[in-house]
Structures are given as C-alpha cells and as structure tokens.
Design a protein around this motif. Structure first.
Motif, PDB file in Angstrom:
ATOM      1  N   LEU A 306       8.165 -13.323  13.913  1.00  0.00           N
ATOM      2  CA  LEU A 306       8.548 -13.660  12.484  1.00  0.00           C
ATOM      3  C   LEU A 306       7.077 -13.511  11.797  1.00  0.00           C
ATOM      4  N   ALA A 307       6.270 -14.429  12.298  1.00  0.00           N
ATOM      5  CA  ALA A 307       4.814 -14.579  11.566  1.00  0.00           C
ATOM      6  C   ALA A 307       4.177 -13.208  11.383  1.00  0.00           C
ATOM      7  N   ILE A 308       4.253 -12.455  12.671  1.00  0.00           N
ATOM      8  CA  ILE A 308       3.656 -10.877  12.441  1.00  0.00           C
ATOM      9  C   ILE A 308       4.263 -10.336  11.502  1.00  0.00           C
ATOM     10  N   ASP A 309       5.333 -10.178  11.392  1.00  0.00           N
ATOM     11  CA  ASP A 309       5.910  -9.323  10.397  1.00  0.00           C
ATOM     12  C   ASP A 309       5.745 -10.049   8.865  1.00  0.00           C
ATOM     13  N   PHE A 310       5.704 -11.282   8.965  1.00  0.00           N
ATOM     14  CA  PHE A 310       5.605 -12.036   7.481  1.00  0.00           C
ATOM     15  C   PHE A 310       4.211 -11.621   7.120  1.00  0.00           C
ATOM     16  N   LEU A 311       2.983 -11.459   7.780  1.00  0.00           N
ATOM     17  CA  LEU A 311       1.679 -11.345   7.441  1.00  0.00           C
ATOM     18  C   LEU A 311       1.655  -9.813   7.273  1.00  0.00           C
ATOM     19  N   SER A 312       1.984  -9.134   7.999  1.00  0.00           N
ATOM     20  CA  SER A 312       1.684  -7.753   7.657  1.00  0.00           C
ATOM     21  C   SER A 312       2.611  -7.224   6.369  1.00  0.00           C
ATOM     22  N   LEU A 313       3.794  -7.857   6.259  1.00  0.00           N
ATOM     23  CA  LEU A 313       4.331  -7.618   4.835  1.00  0.00           C
ATOM     24  C   LEU A 313       3.566  -8.098   3.614  1.00  0.00           C
ATOM     25  N   ILE A 315       0.223  -8.684   3.591  1.00  0.00           N
ATOM     26  CA  ILE A 315      -1.146  -7.953   3.339  1.00  0.00           C
ATOM     27  C   ILE A 315      -0.809  -6.628   2.807  1.00  0.00           C
ATOM     28  N   TRP A 316       0.611  -6.164   2.897  1.00  0.00           N
ATOM     29  CA  TRP A 316       1.099  -4.694   2.464  1.00  0.00           C
ATOM     30  C   TRP A 316       1.092  -5.008   0.908  1.00  0.00           C
ATOM     31  N   GLN A 317       1.856  -6.116   0.583  1.00  0.00           N
ATOM     32  CA  GLN A 317       2.080  -6.279  -0.833  1.00  0.00           C
ATOM     33  C   GLN A 317       0.702  -6.646  -1.920  1.00  0.00           C
ATOM     34  N   ILE A 318      -0.266  -7.438  -0.977  1.00  0.00           N
ATOM     35  CA  ILE A 318      -1.376  -7.556  -1.669  1.00  0.00           C
ATOM     36  C   ILE A 318      -2.406  -6.490  -1.876  1.00  0.00           C
ATOM     37  N   VAL A 319      -2.522  -5.777  -0.786  1.00  0.00           N
ATOM     38  CA  VAL A 319      -3.449  -4.772  -0.831  1.00  0.00           C
ATOM     39  C   VAL A 319      -2.886  -3.446  -1.671  1.00  0.00           C
ATOM     40  N   ASP A 320      -1.677  -3.052  -1.060  1.00  0.00           N
ATOM     41  CA  ASP A 320      -1.287  -1.948  -2.029  1.00  0.00           C
ATOM     42  C   ASP A 320       0.303  -2.103  -2.269  1.00  0.00           C
ATOM     43  N   PRO A 321       0.595  -2.630  -3.256  1.00  0.00           N
ATOM     44  CA  PRO A 321       2.131  -3.062  -3.819  1.00  0.00           C
ATOM     45  C   PRO A 321       2.683  -1.740  -3.986  1.00  0.00           C
ATOM     46  N   LEU A 322       4.090  -1.990  -3.796  1.00  0.00           N
ATOM     47  CA  LEU A 322       5.028  -1.122  -4.037  1.00  0.00           C
ATOM     48  C   LEU A 322       5.418  -0.736  -5.556  1.00  0.00           C
ATOM     49  N   HIS A 323       5.336   0.507  -5.979  1.00  0.00           N
ATOM     50  CA  HIS A 323       5.596   0.933  -7.430  1.00  0.00           C
ATOM     51  C   HIS A 323       6.612   2.179  -7.369  1.00  0.00           C
ATOM     52  N   LEU A 345      14.793  14.845 -11.312  1.00  0.00           N
ATOM     53  CA  LEU A 345      13.669  13.835 -11.010  1.00  0.00           C
ATOM     54  C   LEU A 345      14.409  13.065 -10.212  1.00  0.00           C
ATOM     55  N   LEU A 346      13.648  12.265  -9.182  1.00  0.00           N
ATOM     56  CA  LEU A 346      14.153  11.219  -8.447  1.00  0.00           C
ATOM     57  C   LEU A 346      13.100  10.082  -8.205  1.00  0.00           C
ATOM     58  N   GLU A 347      13.596   8.988  -8.271  1.00  0.00           N
ATOM     59  CA  GLU A 347      12.445   7.687  -8.351  1.00  0.00           C
ATOM     60  C   GLU A 347      12.620   7.235  -6.792  1.00  0.00           C
ATOM     61  N   HIS A 348      11.530   7.015  -6.564  1.00  0.00           N
ATOM     62  CA  HIS A 348      11.127   6.387  -5.333  1.00  0.00           C
ATOM     63  C   HIS A 348      10.307   5.084  -5.329  1.00  0.00           C
ATOM     64  N   CYS A 349      10.538   4.496  -4.115  1.00  0.00           N
ATOM     65  CA  CYS A 349       9.516   2.715  -4.073  1.00  0.00           C
ATOM     66  C   CYS A 349       8.567   3.428  -3.079  1.00  0.00           C
ATOM     67  N   SER A 350       7.349   3.569  -3.592  1.00  0.00           N
ATOM     68  CA  SER A 350       6.207   4.039  -2.979  1.00  0.00           C
ATOM     69  C   SER A 350       4.940   3.300  -3.127  1.00  0.00           C
ATOM     70  N   SER A 351       3.840   3.292  -2.249  1.00  0.00           N
ATOM     71  CA  SER A 351       2.620   2.923  -2.701  1.00  0.00           C
ATOM     72  C   SER A 351       1.477   4.100  -2.427  1.00  0.00           C
ATOM     73  N   TRP A 357       1.037   2.679   5.945  1.00  0.00           N
ATOM     74  CA  TRP A 357       1.842   1.436   6.310  1.00  0.00           C
ATOM     75  C   TRP A 357       3.261   1.572   7.016  1.00  0.00           C
ATOM     76  N   LEU A 358       3.783   2.645   6.858  1.00  0.00           N
ATOM     77  CA  LEU A 358       5.118   3.009   7.494  1.00  0.00           C
ATOM     78  C   LEU A 358       4.871   3.301   8.973  1.00  0.00           C
ATOM     79  N   GLY A 359       3.476   4.017   9.190  1.00  0.00           N
ATOM     80  CA  GLY A 359       3.027   4.235  10.469  1.00  0.00           C
ATOM     81  C   GLY A 359       3.057   2.795  11.249  1.00  0.00           C
ATOM     82  N   VAL A 360       2.351   1.986  10.511  1.00  0.00           N
ATOM     83  CA  VAL A 360       1.867   0.658  11.454  1.00  0.00           C
ATOM     84  C   VAL A 360       3.243  -0.114  11.711  1.00  0.00           C
TER      85      VAL A 360
END
Length: 587
Positions: A306-313, A315-323, A345-351, A357-360
């Motif tokens: 759980l800590a590994i997932d929490f830290l990875s998420l 870091i993702w949100q701080i370094v490259d947040p979703l928009h 047009l189609l809206e996506h959640c992306s960074s 990030w998805l690969g990791v």
C-alpha cells in the motif's frame, strides 16, 4: 440564369465620390460630371469610351502634379532640379516615388491614397442584383476601415448565405444508459461488500473464520468496495460536471482505483506469499508447519504494498498532475447542411508524460499479478489450517489477473471510443470485485449456515479443513457420519459381547455343578489346552476405533480355552451363540 444570379452581391471601386465634398480641385463630384458633359457636347456617356473612369484619371493627374510639387524643395536642397530628370537618375526618381506614396487628398473620385505597392486605395461600392437591376447596398472605405451599410439588401430564404463553412464543435459524451447500468451493478457490489464485511466482523470469534485471517479478508472487502466506487467517477464527464471541476474527477478515479487495487489484491497476495514461504519448501516442510504465523508479518506486507502505491501516486500528482486534454477527430459533414461541418471533441484525463507514468504503474502491478498467479499455482496442493482459504484466494487471483492483464491494453487501444473504453474498464472492475467477494466469503457463509449452528472453538478445531472446496467438505461430512455410525455399532457389539460372556460364565458354573465327574472322563478326548497365552494384539480393535471396555467386563480365567467346557458329543451349535456374534466384535 436569371433565377440563379438573382440576389448575388458584387463589388467594384467607387469612381465618383458619392458625397458632396469640395476637393483639392475646388470642385465637387457633381460639378465635375457637369463640366465633363459640357465638354462632350451632348454625346451619350455610355457610348463614350472612358467616361466612367474619367474621375480616376482626373485625380491621377492631380496626384502627379502634387507629387512633383512636393519634390521641388527636397531636390533644391540637394542642388538638383526637376528639369534634370531622366530615367537613369535614381535620386530624382526616389523623391518622386516618395512624394506619390505619401499623397493624400480629397478628389472627385473620393479620398486619394496609395499603398506601399503603389496601388490606389479607393472606396468599394457594394451592389446587389434585385429584380434584374443592381442596387447600391453599401460602401467600404479601406483606408479608414469604415463600412457604410444602407440596410436595403434582400435575400432568398431566412437570411444571407454563409460566406464560409461554419465549424460547430460537438463534445462526445458517455452513453447515459451504459453508465446507469454499470452504476447499478457497482452499487449492488458495494452493498454486497458491506454484507461480507459485516459477516466477517460479526463471526470473528469462530475458529473457522479466525483461521482464514479475517483482518486480511476485511481489507479485501474494503478494497473491492473502493474499486467499485471508482466506477462512478470513471463514467463522469463534461455532461455531468463543469470543465473546471473535471480535474477533481480525474483525481478521484486514480486514487480510488489505485488504493482499492492495493488493498484488495495486496491482501490476497500476502496470504499466498506467506503460504508459499512457509509450506512449499520440502526440506523444511515439517519444521515450517510447527512454526506460528505471526499476524503482524501479514499486515506489514500489505502495508508495504500500500505504501508503494501511495508514494507513486503522490509523486505522480506532485510532479505531473492530471489535467483535461481535448482530442479532436476528423470533421464530419451533416447531410442536411452543406455549409456546416461538425468537429467532434473528446475530453481525457491526461498529463504531460502520461505514457511514462502508465508504463511504470502497469509494469509494477503486472509483475505482481504474474507473481500472484505463480504463487497460487505453487500452493494449490498445500494443506494448512493457519490460512485455510488460500485455495479460494488463489482462484480469486487467477480471475483478477486474467481480467486485468486483458483489460489494461484494450482500454489503451480503445481510448478514443468513450463507450467501449468505459465498458471494458468498468466491467473488469465490477467482475473482479464480484468474483473476489463471492469466492472468499460465500463459502464461509454457506459453511456456517448449512451446519445449523455456529461452531464452537473445540468443534471447529476438530472439523476445520484446509480447503473450502465443496467436494472436500462433502467427503469430510460423509466420513464423520460413517464414524458416528460405526461407533454406535461398536457400542452395540460391546454390549452384546458382555451379555454373551455372562451367559457363558453362568453355563460354565452350572455345568460344573451338575457333572463334577463327567468332565474328568471326557478330558482325554479333548486336546490339551494351549499353554501359550493369546496374542494381545489380536484382541485390539482396528486402527481408528476405541479400545473395548474390557475393564468393565473381565473375562473368566477359563474363557481363554472354552473348548474344555463341553464334551465332544455335545458341541454347542451356532444358534447358541446368536449367529456367531463373538467373532464379529471388530469386523
């Protein structure tokens, strides 16, 4: 042709100033036309060549005269004169060009101005063909950027035709029927998860539930409910929320699905991991079975995942947040209007580095899924009471791994198709959660309910099996029934044997009293009694059955050699021994 050209609009340069203004020649446009007509001597203007262009020619002569007049002073300052002009003298030519380029005056044709290329910037007359004749509907002054519109234009239809192709942007949204159907299944799954969680907590004191590590099962139920809750933000788009609130929806999607997977799958992976660690090494198998599985090790393993997932998420949100990113598709032409194009047009959640990030994340979780499949296969034949539902956990891991490994790449391929992408992702989450809850909790509910009573600790200790497999449980119940029946038969036989022993003892005593001497005469006809004592092992019951109650009914000393009790001519028949029930004592 008349019908086709009716209402068309044409433009041309204004050759005669429509306004009554005196220009540099001290004449208005009307006075200029009157003077020109007097020079023509009554000729028809339409038959006179160059009549319409006469105001332009007149103003052109004035522009040249004013330009030449401007060059006198600059050339005199340089020691030159206009009379010295020739086509090889570039100084005089540049002065004349500069003077013409800066000319600006009011002429009979309107405001006289030249652009940088030397072209006349005149007013533009806008006309429309109405009823077979042209009507003036406006003027446009390009030098002043001024449009004069008379408002007398007439159009066929509701309004003027489009002067360009109109592009209409249309956003593609998720099918609301599909979203509603999947949401119902997700909601029912959450309710079922609450039922399973309540059942597990309420029956936490039952030994069978205790041996399944109920706290890890609680984490699995909570993780499944979080994953099911992620289905709702997964289907929310611009149809439900404003664009400014859409990034928040993206965050809910990511965190609920990520942490829900870590809790649900991580707790199951922990069980399989420790079962494999403790019970699959052949050399140390016996020693490992004697060891006690400490619960804190299980919780620590889940906490690490759980800590590994929490830290990875995080870091993702701080370094490259979703928009929000908007994907544009090929423009579509509707059938009813040729002057309109639809821009889907189609809206996506992306960074910015979404693929990285998805690969990791997919790589890490994919390895966990593959490792879980391997461990489940390795521990399929292990039997242990410390984690008695590890086979059910292995079955759940198989299903979850297969669904996730198939759905992840498919959703990436179908990301441009909002309905198909949502259907694959949401249904994979729903089916994974349902399978996990059913496989882990339904057999426990069935076991406790079908027994008719909540088992006590002692009963559960004797009857708890290492597997929740239905066939194994059925075999166990059948063996228990047979054991109880055999125990009853043994007890009946023991009672019958005791009665027979008493009867034999009574007959022996009676025989001795009635024939004190006949026994001595008949002893030479009978073989001597065996001096060896009977083998005690032959009197023991078969393995698995209780010892006969020999202490309560001791054998008489003479019973070991009962053949000496009766003469040869008066043998006892089988009926006297009740169909030979004595040899059937342990049959």
């Amino acid at each position: 042709m008349t019908e086709a050209v009716e209402g068309h609009v044409t433009t041309e340069i204004v050759m005669l100033n429509p306004e009554t203004v005196r220009g540099v020649s001290n004449m208005t446009s009307q006075e200029f036309i009157a003077a020109l007509m007097s020079r023509l001597g009554g000729k028809n203007p339409e038959e006179t060549g160059g009549f319409q262009e006469a105001p332009l020619a007149y103003d052109a002569v004035w522009a040249l005269a004013l330009a030449l007049n401007k060059t006198v002073a600059p050339l005199k300052a340089k020691g030159r004169r206009l009379e010295d002009f020739n086509y090889n003298n570039h100084d005089i030519t540049s002065e004349i060009y500069r003077a013409l380029n800066t000319s600006s005056f009011e002429g009979v044709s309107g405001q006289v101005v030249f652009d940088a290329q030397g072209s006349r910037m005149a007013m533009t007359l806008i006309e429309q063909l109405q009823g077979g004749s042209y009507k003036k509907i406006g003027y446009y002054d390009s030098s002043q950027k001024n449009l004069s519109w008379f408002g007398n234009d007439v159009w066929i239809g509701a309004g003027p035709p489009a002067d360009r192709t109109v592009v209409i942007e249309v956003y593609r949204f998720l099918s609301q029927k599909l979203f509603a159907a999947v949401s119902v299944f997700a909601g029912l799954g959450i309710l079922f998860g609450i039922v399973c969680l309540t059942f597990n907590i309420y029956n936490g004191n039952v030994r069978y539930i205790q041996n399944s590590q109920p706290y890890l099962n609680n984490m699995t139920a909570v993780g499944c409910m979080m994953a099911l809750a992620a289905v709702f933000p997964l289907g929310i788009d611009g149809h439900h929320v404003h664009r400014s609130q859409f990034p928040v929806v993206c965050q809910f999607r990511l965190w609920l699905l990520g942490l829900g997977f870590s809790l649900a799958y991580g707790s199951m992976f922990t069980k399989i991991w420790w079962v494999h660690t403790l019970f699959t090494k052949k050399d140390e198998k016996k020693e490992k079975k004697k060891q006690h599985l400490e619960p804190w090790k299980l919780y620590a393993t889940v906490g690490v995942l759980l800590a590994i997932d929490f830290l990875s998420l995080m870091i993702w949100q701080i370094v490259d947040p979703l928009h929000i990113t908007v994907e544009k598709f090929t423009k579509e032409a509707p059938k009813e209007d040729l002057d309109v194009l639809i821009q889907p047009l189609l809206e996506h959640c992306s960074s910015e580095k979404m693929n990285t990030w998805l690969g990791v994340v997919y790589g890490y979780k994919g390895l966990l899924l593959l490792l879980g499949i391997f461990l489940a296969y390795e521990t399929k034949s292990v039997s242990t009471e410390k984690i008695n539902d590890h086979r059910a956990v292995g079955m759940a891991i198989y299903n979850v791994a297969v669904l996730c490994l198939i759905t992840a790449p498919v959703t990436m391929i179908l990301s441009s198709q909002q309905d198909a992408s949502f259907a694959f992702a949401a249904l994979a989450v729903v089916f994974s959660a349902y399978i996990t809850l059913v496989v882990l909790f339904v057999p426990k509910m069935r076991r406790l309910i079908t027994r008719g009573e909540w088992q006590s600790e002692q009963q559960d200790t004797l009857k708890t099996g290492s597997s929740t497999n239905n066939n194994d449980e059925e075999k166990s119940r059948q063996l228990e029934r047979e054991n109880r029946e055999l125990q009853k038969i043994i007890q009946e036989k023991e009672e019958r044997v005791s009665a027979l022993r008493n009867q034999l003892a009574e007959r022996q005593a009676l025989r001795n009293r009635r024939q004190p001497s006949s026994g001595q005469n008949q002893n030479h006809n009978t073989p001597p009694p065996s001096t060896q004592p009977p083998d005690p092992k032959s009197l023991l019951p078969p393995p698995g059955y209780p010892n006969p109650t020999a202490d309560n009914h001791p054998l008489p000393p003479s019973f070991s050699n009962s053949s000496t009790l009766y003469p040869a001519d008066s043998k006892m028949s089988r009926n006297h021994c009740h169909n030979s029930q004595i040899p059937l004592l342990y049959k």
